[in-house]
Design an enzyme around this catalytic site. Structure first.
Site, PDB file in Angstrom:
ATOM      1  CB  ALA A  95      34.728  66.845  63.345  1.00 57.28           C
ATOM      2  N   GLY A 141      33.705  62.275  64.366  1.00 60.06           N
ATOM      3  CA  GLY A 141      32.359  63.058  65.536  1.00 60.06           C
ATOM      4  C   GLY A 141      31.264  62.881  65.150  1.00 60.06           C
ATOM      5  CD  GLU A 157      34.583  60.771  68.243  1.00 58.68           C
ATOM      6  OE1 GLU A 157      34.539  62.586  67.899  1.00 58.68           O
ATOM      7  OE2 GLU A 157      35.410  61.046  69.502  1.00 58.68           O
ATOM      8  CD  GLU A 168      38.167  60.570  64.367  1.00 58.17           C
ATOM      9  OE1 GLU A 168      38.216  59.113  64.180  1.00 58.17           O
ATOM     10  OE2 GLU A 168      36.896  61.331  64.747  1.00 58.17           O
TER      11      GLU A 168
HETATM   12  N1  COA Z   1      33.821  67.476  57.235  1.00 55.34           N
HETATM   13  C1  COA Z   1      33.812  68.597  55.881  1.00 55.34           C
HETATM   14  N2  COA Z   1      33.721  68.099  54.793  1.00 55.34           N
HETATM   15  C2  COA Z   1      32.772  67.067  54.735  1.00 55.34           C
HETATM   16  C3  COA Z   1      33.065  65.438  55.899  1.00 55.34           C
HETATM   17  C4  COA Z   1      33.979  66.654  56.808  1.00 55.34           C
HETATM   18  N3  COA Z   1      34.312  65.738  58.154  1.00 55.34           N
HETATM   19  N4  COA Z   1      32.473  64.770  55.249  1.00 55.34           N
HETATM   20  C5  COA Z   1      32.079  65.278  53.748  1.00 55.34           C
HETATM   21  N5  COA Z   1      32.376  66.645  53.664  1.00 55.34           N
HETATM   22  C6  COA Z   1      32.124  67.080  52.151  1.00 55.34           C
HETATM   23  C7  COA Z   1      33.090  66.298  51.436  1.00 55.34           C
HETATM   24  O1  COA Z   1      33.954  67.222  51.338  1.00 55.34           O
HETATM   25  C8  COA Z   1      31.668  67.084  50.212  1.00 55.34           C
HETATM   26  O2  COA Z   1      32.041  68.990  49.833  1.00 55.34           O
HETATM   27  P1  COA Z   1      31.872  68.673  48.552  1.00 55.34           P
HETATM   28  O3  COA Z   1      31.550  68.392  47.714  1.00 55.34           O
HETATM   29  O4  COA Z   1      32.091  70.580  48.565  1.00 55.34           O
HETATM   30  O5  COA Z   1      33.382  68.875  48.172  1.00 55.34           O
HETATM   31  C9  COA Z   1      30.970  66.760  50.374  1.00 55.34           C
HETATM   32  O6  COA Z   1      31.339  66.543  52.011  1.00 55.34           O
HETATM   33  C10 COA Z   1      30.255  65.366  49.812  1.00 55.34           C
HETATM   34  O7  COA Z   1      31.615  64.472  50.473  1.00 55.34           O
HETATM   35  P2  COA Z   1      32.451  63.420  49.607  1.00 55.34           P
HETATM   36  O8  COA Z   1      33.574  62.395  50.139  1.00 55.34           O
HETATM   37  O9  COA Z   1      32.070  64.302  47.965  1.00 55.34           O
HETATM   38  O10 COA Z   1      31.489  62.172  49.673  1.00 55.34           O
HETATM   39  P3  COA Z   1      31.536  60.519  48.686  1.00 55.34           P
HETATM   40  O11 COA Z   1      30.377  59.683  48.569  1.00 55.34           O
HETATM   41  O12 COA Z   1      32.655  60.418  47.967  1.00 55.34           O
HETATM   42  O13 COA Z   1      32.628  59.996  50.202  1.00 55.34           O
HETATM   43  C11 COA Z   1      32.694  59.372  52.537  1.00 55.34           C
HETATM   44  C12 COA Z   1      32.435  59.723  51.568  1.00 55.34           C
HETATM   45  C13 COA Z   1      32.179  60.104  53.719  1.00 55.34           C
HETATM   46  C14 COA Z   1      33.338  58.749  52.297  1.00 55.34           C
HETATM   47  C15 COA Z   1      34.029  61.406  52.329  1.00 55.34           C
HETATM   48  O14 COA Z   1      32.285  62.236  52.747  1.00 55.34           O
HETATM   49  C16 COA Z   1      34.919  60.907  53.970  1.00 55.34           C
HETATM   50  O15 COA Z   1      35.740  59.892  53.570  1.00 55.34           O
HETATM   51  N6  COA Z   1      34.233  61.666  55.086  1.00 55.34           N
HETATM   52  C17 COA Z   1      35.681  62.491  56.012  1.00 55.34           C
HETATM   53  C18 COA Z   1      35.281  61.554  56.479  1.00 55.34           C
HETATM   54  C19 COA Z   1      36.077  61.411  58.459  1.00 55.34           C
HETATM   55  O16 COA Z   1      37.679  61.648  57.561  1.00 55.34           O
HETATM   56  N7  COA Z   1      35.391  62.119  59.257  1.00 55.34           N
HETATM   57  C20 COA Z   1      36.235  62.129  60.727  1.00 55.34           C
HETATM   58  C21 COA Z   1      36.590  63.610  60.543  1.00 55.34           C
HETATM   59  S1  COA Z   1      37.617  64.044  62.440  1.00 55.34           S
END
Ligand code: COA
Length: 260
Positions: free
Chosen positions: A66, A112, A115, A135
């Protein structure tokens, strides 16, 4: 139909729905959930469409969760509404769709995103896919049915570990857990989904819709589980842990949870 964040491709009786926010790793914001809900409702009514494949654009992510930036400042009530409305508008809709839906998990499927994949009727992954429910690392719990569908698919103990550790598993482990049915190189993912969908569309759509209904009915005694998830998800939005968890993610630092 006009969509902001998704693309739909039609190929005879198959439709492929592609979540299209690759710069944000296809994170599910409100607009994307609305687009998906509208698209699945329309595809379900379209008699020509006999199977649907759901995937993410780009080579990196199916859906990375999400959209954290959208809900970081929500109140308890807004948090509860987010889960309740999302479950109804999209996740339950897909699970109960009479047209078969296959998730083509082409990279990260987190929160999400996992999910959403779990709400589909079954899942096929590319070998770079990573799956998890992170989460609790943000001070919240899965709110789109993850606490219910993950144990259904992989068993309670494995689900508890994955949810509590906020860990990620790779595609091979997801295969050994039964979370996905096949793992293939990325370039073979959509061709395999199309091949399996092609077999499905040779069969009676009416019988398939009844089969989906019957299989799902066996899992319908857990309505209280979904309700408990929605209430607990909402409660997280009133905690200091949630404020710290989401702020830390947006500030790109490790969270220091106060435990309140
Ligand atoms: N919500 C909002 N933005 C998100 C996102 C999310 N769930 N997941 C990734 N993004 C965004 C990042 O903020 C980043 O944006 P920016 O370029 O404007 O800073 C962009 O997507 C790329 O992500 P980034 O984190 O730079 O890539 P990465 O390869 O370093 O890491 C992940 C990949 C998937 C490990 C990491 O993005 C992550 O941990 N995301 C969140 C996962 C999460 O907790 N999801 C559950 C949400 S309830």
């Amino acid at each position: 139909m006009n969509f902001e964040n998704i693309l739909i491709e039609h190929n005879n009786s198959l439709a492929t729905v592609i979540i299209n926010r690759p710069k944000k790793l296809n994170a599910l914001n409100r607009a994307t959930i609305k687009d998906l809900s509208k698209a699945f409702k329309a595809l379900a009514k379209d008699k020509k469409t006999r199977a649907i494949i759901l995937t993410g654009n780009g080579e990196k992510a199916f859906v990375a969760g999400a959209d954290i930036s959208e809900f970081a400042n929500y109140s308890v009530k807004e948090g509860k509404d987010l889960a309740a409305k999302g479950q109804q508008a999209l996740f339950n809709l897909i699970e109960n769709l009479s047209t078969p839906v296959i998730a083509a998990v082409n990279g990260f499927a987190l929160g999400g995103g996992l999910e959403l994949a779990m709400a589909c009727h079954f899942r096929i992954a590319s070998n770079n896919a990573k799956m998890g429910l992170p989460e609790v690392s943000l001070g919240v719990i899965p709110g789109y049915g993850g606490t219910q569908r993950l144990p259904q698919l992989i068993g309670k103990g494995r689900a508890m570990e994955l949810i509590m550790s906020a860990g990620m598993i790779d595609a091979e482990k997801a295969l050994s857990y039964g979370l996905v049915n096949y793992v293939v190189p990325q370039e073979e993912l959509l061709p395999l989904c199309l091949k399996i969908a092609g077999k499905i569309t040779n069969n009676s759509p009416v019988a398939i819709s009844y089969a989906i209904k019957a299989v799902n009915a066996g899992f319908k005694n857990n309505a209280k589980g979904f309700e408990t998830e929605i209430n607990a998800f909402g409660s997280c939005f009133g905690t200091a842990d949630f404020r710290e968890g989401t702020t830390a993610f947006l500030e790109k630092r490790k969270a220091e949870f106060p435990g309140t």
